[in-house]
Design a protein around this motif. Structure first.
Motif, PDB file in Angstrom:
ATOM      1  N   ILE A  24       0.836  -1.200   0.000  1.00  0.00           N
ATOM      2  CA  ILE A  24       0.000   0.000   0.000  1.00  0.00           C
ATOM      3  C   ILE A  24       0.870   1.249   0.000  1.00  0.00           C
ATOM      4  O   ILE A  24       0.578   2.212  -0.720  1.00  0.00           O
ATOM      5  CB  ILE A  24      -0.993  -0.006   1.176  1.00  0.00           C
ATOM      6  N   CYS A  95      -8.369  -0.391  -0.682  1.00  0.00           N
ATOM      7  CA  CYS A  95      -7.527  -1.455  -0.151  1.00  0.00           C
ATOM      8  C   CYS A  95      -7.559  -1.368   1.361  1.00  0.00           C
ATOM      9  O   CYS A  95      -8.068  -0.406   1.922  1.00  0.00           O
ATOM     10  CB  CYS A  95      -6.093  -1.306  -0.667  1.00  0.00           C
ATOM     11  N   THR A  99     -11.680  -7.128   4.748  1.00  0.00           N
ATOM     12  CA  THR A  99     -12.313  -7.087   3.424  1.00  0.00           C
ATOM     13  C   THR A  99     -13.829  -7.236   3.490  1.00  0.00           C
ATOM     14  O   THR A  99     -14.551  -6.526   2.797  1.00  0.00           O
ATOM     15  CB  THR A  99     -11.727  -8.189   2.514  1.00  0.00           C
ATOM     16  N   LEU A 123      -4.325  -6.240  -2.291  1.00  0.00           N
ATOM     17  CA  LEU A 123      -3.943  -5.317  -1.216  1.00  0.00           C
ATOM     18  C   LEU A 123      -5.059  -5.236  -0.174  1.00  0.00           C
ATOM     19  O   LEU A 123      -5.437  -4.166   0.291  1.00  0.00           O
ATOM     20  CB  LEU A 123      -3.631  -3.915  -1.759  1.00  0.00           C
ATOM     21  N   THR A 124      -5.609  -6.391   0.167  1.00  0.00           N
ATOM     22  CA  THR A 124      -6.633  -6.443   1.190  1.00  0.00           C
ATOM     23  C   THR A 124      -6.487  -7.729   1.990  1.00  0.00           C
ATOM     24  O   THR A 124      -6.031  -8.747   1.469  1.00  0.00           O
ATOM     25  CB  THR A 124      -8.051  -6.317   0.582  1.00  0.00           C
TER      26      THR A 124
END
Length: 159
Positions: A24, A95, A99, A123-124
């Motif tokens: 990130i 992100c 989630t 990216l999660t």
């Protein structure tokens, strides 16, 4: 395409993995980025009363962002949504952590505000229910359809 990055709850409280933080950070350096931090205020969101746990009362984003918005619960604040609207972006890349809860809630807030939420699937990280994030990615795809990967985002930035 004008786009911004929304970083959801990447903070010490939720013990994010280093690979997520590093990924990130690298992407946030290339795009306008905002972050949310979830803090506990039982008067606003009764986490302790209803769930028997709560996020920290004090914490900070582990990712540098152009703006950081404090929230007390799953959803994004009106101020964060308004900020993204003022940027005039065509889509918001999302992100971060949890989630199937906080990230999904961000998607609903963005969608309802007329912004185009797109989940960056690599990216999660999911909640303790599903750290893989697979359930959240499936729910996101069902509700919003728009998903991407870091490689696709970076390729679009270079092209």
């Amino acid at each position: 395409m004008r786009q911004a990055l929304l970083i959801v709850d990447v903070q010490s409280t939720f013990s994010p993995p280093e690979w997520l933080i590093d990924g990130i950070r690298a992407l946030a350096a290339k795009l306008p980025a905002i972050a949310s931090v979830e803090l506990h205020d039982e008067q606003v969101t009764p986490f302790q009363q209803q769930l028997g746990w709560h996020p920290a009362r004090e914490d900070e984003s582990l990712i540098e962002a152009d703006e950081v918005f404090v929230k007390h619960g799953y959803g994004q604040t009106a101020e964060a949504i308004d900020y993204l609207k003022r940027l005039g972006v065509e889509r918001v890349l999302v992100c971060g952590l949890q989630t199937e809860t906080c990230v999904l809630a961000a998607g609903f807030a963005l969608f309802d505000a007329g912004l185009n939420p797109t989940l960056i699937t690599d990216l999660t990280v999911g909640s303790s229910l599903d750290r893989s994030g697979k359930l959240g990615i499936e729910l996101w795809t069902h509700h919003f359809r728009q998903v991407t990967t870091v490689a696709q985002v970076v390729e679009g930035l270079q092209g």
